[in-house]
Design a protein around this motif. Structure first.
Motif, PDB file in Angstrom:
ATOM      1  N   GLY A 279       0.818  -1.196   0.000  1.00 31.05           N
ATOM      2  CA  GLY A 279       0.000   0.000   0.000  1.00 31.05           C
ATOM      3  C   GLY A 279       0.856   1.252   0.000  1.00 31.05           C
ATOM      4  N   ALA A 280       0.240   2.369  -0.342  1.00 26.23           N
ATOM      5  CA  ALA A 280       0.986   3.609  -0.461  1.00 26.23           C
ATOM      6  C   ALA A 280       1.621   4.017   0.856  1.00 26.23           C
ATOM      7  CB  ALA A 280       0.050   4.717  -0.965  1.00 26.23           C
ATOM      8  N   ALA A 281       0.997   3.637   1.993  1.00 27.49           N
ATOM      9  CA  ALA A 281       1.500   4.050   3.291  1.00 27.49           C
ATOM     10  C   ALA A 281       2.599   3.134   3.809  1.00 27.49           C
ATOM     11  CB  ALA A 281       0.354   4.090   4.302  1.00 27.49           C
ATOM     12  N   GLU A 282       2.915   2.074   3.092  1.00 33.62           N
ATOM     13  CA  GLU A 282       3.865   1.083   3.574  1.00 33.62           C
ATOM     14  C   GLU A 282       5.281   1.363   3.060  1.00 33.62           C
ATOM     15  OE1 GLU A 282       2.613  -2.870   2.687  1.00 33.62           O
ATOM     16  OE2 GLU A 282       0.551  -2.504   3.304  1.00 33.62           O
ATOM     17  N   GLU A 283       6.244   1.340   3.982  1.00 42.66           N
ATOM     18  CA  GLU A 283       7.650   1.394   3.612  1.00 42.66           C
ATOM     19  C   GLU A 283       8.090  -0.030   3.267  1.00 42.66           C
ATOM     20  OE1 GLU A 283       9.447   4.083   3.328  1.00 42.66           O
ATOM     21  OE2 GLU A 283       7.829   5.405   4.001  1.00 42.66           O
ATOM     22  N   PRO A 284       9.196  -0.197   2.562  1.00 42.74           N
ATOM     23  CA  PRO A 284       9.693  -1.556   2.272  1.00 42.74           C
ATOM     24  C   PRO A 284       9.914  -2.335   3.566  1.00 42.74           C
ATOM     25  CG  PRO A 284      10.831   0.060   0.933  1.00 42.74           C
ATOM     26  CD  PRO A 284      10.010   0.838   1.921  1.00 42.74           C
ATOM     27  N   SER A 285       9.569  -3.602   3.550  1.00 44.01           N
ATOM     28  CA  SER A 285       9.717  -4.438   4.737  1.00 44.01           C
ATOM     29  C   SER A 285      11.181  -4.766   4.998  1.00 44.01           C
ATOM     30  CB  SER A 285       8.937  -5.738   4.555  1.00 44.01           C
ATOM     31  OG  SER A 285       9.270  -6.677   5.560  1.00 44.01           O
ATOM     32  N   SER A 286      11.523  -4.953   6.265  1.00 42.97           N
ATOM     33  CA  SER A 286      12.879  -5.353   6.626  1.00 42.97           C
ATOM     34  C   SER A 286      13.147  -6.793   6.217  1.00 42.97           C
ATOM     35  CB  SER A 286      13.079  -5.218   8.142  1.00 42.97           C
ATOM     36  OG  SER A 286      12.298  -6.199   8.839  1.00 42.97           O
ATOM     37  N   GLY A 287      12.092  -7.600   6.116  1.00 47.10           N
ATOM     38  CA  GLY A 287      12.246  -8.990   5.740  1.00 47.10           C
ATOM     39  C   GLY A 287      12.699  -9.890   6.879  1.00 47.10           C
ATOM     40  N   ARG A 288      12.929  -9.315   8.072  1.00 43.59           N
ATOM     41  CA  ARG A 288      13.391 -10.101   9.212  1.00 43.59           C
ATOM     42  C   ARG A 288      12.232 -10.788   9.927  1.00 43.59           C
ATOM     43  NH1 ARG A 288      14.565  -7.917  13.338  1.00 43.59           N
ATOM     44  NH2 ARG A 288      13.835  -5.782  13.034  1.00 43.59           N
ATOM     45  N   ALA A 289      12.529 -11.906  10.574  1.00 35.36           N
ATOM     46  CA  ALA A 289      11.566 -12.524  11.476  1.00 35.36           C
ATOM     47  C   ALA A 289      11.625 -11.748  12.786  1.00 35.36           C
ATOM     48  CB  ALA A 289      11.911 -13.993  11.712  1.00 35.36           C
ATOM     49  N   LEU A 290      10.553 -11.056  13.122  1.00 33.42           N
ATOM     50  CA  LEU A 290      10.550 -10.174  14.288  1.00 33.42           C
ATOM     51  C   LEU A 290      10.514 -10.964  15.590  1.00 33.42           C
ATOM     52  CD1 LEU A 290       7.959  -7.500  13.074  1.00 33.42           C
ATOM     53  CD2 LEU A 290      10.439  -7.534  12.725  1.00 33.42           C
ATOM     54  N   THR A 291      11.014 -10.345  16.642  1.00 37.50           N
ATOM     55  CA  THR A 291      10.905 -10.915  17.975  1.00 37.50           C
ATOM     56  C   THR A 291       9.517 -10.607  18.538  1.00 37.50           C
ATOM     57  OG1 THR A 291      11.682  -8.915  19.077  1.00 37.50           O
ATOM     58  CG2 THR A 291      13.357 -10.501  18.356  1.00 37.50           C
ATOM     59  N   GLU A 292       9.180 -11.234  19.647  1.00 37.77           N
ATOM     60  CA  GLU A 292       7.885 -10.945  20.271  1.00 37.77           C
ATOM     61  C   GLU A 292       7.810  -9.482  20.689  1.00 37.77           C
ATOM     62  OE1 GLU A 292       5.051 -12.423  23.988  1.00 37.77           O
ATOM     63  OE2 GLU A 292       6.741 -13.649  23.329  1.00 37.77           O
ATOM     64  N   ALA A 293       8.914  -8.939  21.185  1.00 38.71           N
ATOM     65  CA  ALA A 293       8.926  -7.533  21.593  1.00 38.71           C
ATOM     66  C   ALA A 293       8.692  -6.619  20.393  1.00 38.71           C
ATOM     67  CB  ALA A 293      10.254  -7.193  22.258  1.00 38.71           C
ATOM     68  N   GLU A 294       9.277  -6.975  19.245  1.00 33.38           N
ATOM     69  CA  GLU A 294       9.091  -6.162  18.045  1.00 33.38           C
ATOM     70  C   GLU A 294       7.666  -6.283  17.512  1.00 33.38           C
ATOM     71  OE1 GLU A 294      13.481  -6.031  15.952  1.00 33.38           O
ATOM     72  OE2 GLU A 294      12.370  -7.928  15.912  1.00 33.38           O
ATOM     73  N   LEU A 295       7.094  -7.490  17.572  1.00 31.66           N
ATOM     74  CA  LEU A 295       5.695  -7.651  17.168  1.00 31.66           C
ATOM     75  C   LEU A 295       4.778  -6.849  18.067  1.00 31.66           C
ATOM     76  CD1 LEU A 295       5.035 -11.411  16.255  1.00 31.66           C
ATOM     77  CD2 LEU A 295       5.015  -9.424  14.720  1.00 31.66           C
ATOM     78  N   THR A 296       5.051  -6.878  19.371  1.00 32.43           N
ATOM     79  CA  THR A 296       4.238  -6.127  20.324  1.00 32.43           C
ATOM     80  C   THR A 296       4.283  -4.636  20.014  1.00 32.43           C
ATOM     81  OG1 THR A 296       4.597  -7.778  22.056  1.00 32.43           O
ATOM     82  CG2 THR A 296       3.921  -5.575  22.766  1.00 32.43           C
TER      83      THR A 296
ATOM     84  N   HIS B  83       7.707 -15.423  11.226  1.00 30.47           N
ATOM     85  CA  HIS B  83       8.115 -16.736  10.737  1.00 30.47           C
ATOM     86  C   HIS B  83       9.528 -16.686  10.164  1.00 30.47           C
ATOM     87  CE1 HIS B  83       3.926 -18.295  10.968  1.00 30.47           C
ATOM     88  NE2 HIS B  83       3.638 -17.022  10.760  1.00 30.47           N
ATOM     89  N   ALA B  84      10.375 -17.572  10.654  1.00 29.69           N
ATOM     90  CA  ALA B  84      11.748 -17.657  10.158  1.00 29.69           C
ATOM     91  C   ALA B  84      11.832 -18.650   9.004  1.00 29.69           C
ATOM     92  CB  ALA B  84      12.677 -18.085  11.292  1.00 29.69           C
ATOM     93  N   ASN B  85      12.942 -18.598   8.283  1.00 29.13           N
ATOM     94  CA  ASN B  85      13.256 -19.588   7.249  1.00 29.13           C
ATOM     95  C   ASN B  85      12.193 -19.718   6.164  1.00 29.13           C
ATOM     96  OD1 ASN B  85      15.645 -20.295   8.712  1.00 29.13           O
ATOM     97  ND2 ASN B  85      14.379 -21.555  10.071  1.00 29.13           N
ATOM     98  N   GLY B  86      11.668 -18.592   5.729  1.00 28.35           N
ATOM     99  CA  GLY B  86      10.689 -18.614   4.643  1.00 28.35           C
ATOM    100  C   GLY B  86       9.319 -19.122   5.027  1.00 28.35           C
ATOM    101  N   GLY B  87       9.023 -19.155   6.315  1.00 28.65           N
ATOM    102  CA  GLY B  87       7.740 -19.690   6.761  1.00 28.65           C
ATOM    103  C   GLY B  87       6.546 -18.831   6.408  1.00 28.65           C
ATOM    104  N   ALA B  88       6.732 -17.512   6.350  1.00 30.66           N
ATOM    105  CA  ALA B  88       5.596 -16.622   6.100  1.00 30.66           C
ATOM    106  C   ALA B  88       4.951 -16.866   4.738  1.00 30.66           C
ATOM    107  CB  ALA B  88       6.029 -15.159   6.246  1.00 30.66           C
ATOM    108  N   PRO B  89       5.705 -16.926   3.635  1.00 28.48           N
ATOM    109  CA  PRO B  89       5.076 -17.244   2.351  1.00 28.48           C
ATOM    110  C   PRO B  89       4.388 -18.608   2.357  1.00 28.48           C
ATOM    111  CG  PRO B  89       7.255 -16.335   1.991  1.00 28.48           C
ATOM    112  CD  PRO B  89       7.136 -16.608   3.459  1.00 28.48           C
ATOM    113  N   GLN B  90       4.942 -19.556   3.133  1.00 23.64           N
ATOM    114  CA  GLN B  90       4.330 -20.877   3.207  1.00 23.64           C
ATOM    115  C   GLN B  90       2.957 -20.832   3.856  1.00 23.64           C
ATOM    116  OE1 GLN B  90       6.910 -24.081   4.699  1.00 23.64           O
ATOM    117  NE2 GLN B  90       8.677 -22.759   4.282  1.00 23.64           N
TER     118      GLN B  90
END
Length: 263
Positions: free
Chosen positions: A64-81, A158-165
């Motif tokens: 979306g227009a409001a979205e910056e490029p993703s870091s692509g990292r698997a976030l920690t619980e603290a980062e998700l929070t 999700h680590a190791n390509g789990g998110a697209p899966q």
């Protein structure tokens, strides 16, 4: 997951307890006159999301227009929070941690092809997440209304390509399980009568949306899921309609804003 109550006519429900409230012991014997465990009429329908275009099929969508490029990292619980919606992010919506805990459900699909759908209903998308955060968004402007909008958010990293899966397996399962499926867990048998695609939201790197139909006391109960991937994170949005058999919508602004907050 357990839930608390909010108001006198509505329970705040999560994807993981959809089985218990919508299709758990009630669908094992659809003729039983059962409602929610506290005897109240469960009402978690949401108005259709009409303020954004939707894709005709569950195919990858442009950010979306409001979205910056993703870091692509698997976030920690603290980062998700930190990335989770909070009250004030979307006007009119009160956002709180999931009431009653965040223990995933344990329903298992009889058909292996339908396992991804059961996993999301349990509140634990597969492949298993490295971190998970749950939130509930409620439209405070509709307080007291029978059809007050209630949306459960499940954020997973999700680590190791789990998110697209996660999304790929859901697309396959929606097609494979269109005629319905059965799950078992905690001594109960839950029957879902059908599964169908819905227009996918325009958010994130790719998205999929679908409806699973359960029942309470013989009445059809639509459970709607919008699942969006952004990098290695997946945001699952869930709502249900316990009033009638109409498909509930999920406000597009909730989806756009939450997705854009994921780094």
């Amino acid at each position: 997951m357990n839930t608390g109550t909010r108001g006198t006519a509505r329970r705040v429900v999560t994807a993981a307890v959809a089985v218990a409230l919508a299709v758990g012991t009630a669908t094992a014997c659809e003729g039983d006159d059962q409602g929610t465990p506290d005897g109240k009429r469960a009402t978690t329908s949401a108005p259709p999301a009409t303020d954004a275009p939707t894709a005709p099929t569950a195919t990858p969508t442009a950010p979306g227009a409001a979205e910056e490029p993703s870091s692509g990292r698997a976030l920690t619980e603290a980062e998700l929070t930190k990335a989770a919606l909070v009250t004030g992010d979307v006007p009119g919506y009160e956002v709180t941690p999931l009431q009653g805990g965040d223990e995933p459900g344990t329903e298992k699909a009889d058909e292996p092809a339908c396992a991804p759908l059961a996993a999301v209903i349990n509140g634990a998308p597969e492949p298993a997440a490295a971190a998970t955060v749950y939130r509930t968004a409620v439209d405070s402007r509709e307080e007291g209304k029978e059809t007050q909008t209630v949306v459960t958010l499940i954020l997973t990293a999700h680590a190791n390509g789990g998110a697209p899966q996660v999304l790929a397996s859901l697309r396959t399962a929606v097609d494979a399980c269109a005629g319905g499926f059965t799950t078992r867990g905690a001594g109960s048998v839950s029957t879902y009568s059908d599964v169908r695609k819905l227009p996918a939201p325009q958010a994130g790197d790719e998205s999929v949306a679908y409806q699973v139909t359960g029942a309470v006391a013989g009445a059809k109960v639509p459970l709607v899921f919008h699942v969006v991937r952004r990098g290695a994170s997946v945001a699952t949005f869930y709502t249900a309609n316990f009033i009638d058999a109409k498909t509930p919508g999920i406000p597009a602004e909730l989806i756009r804003t939450q997705t854009a907050k994921l780094p």
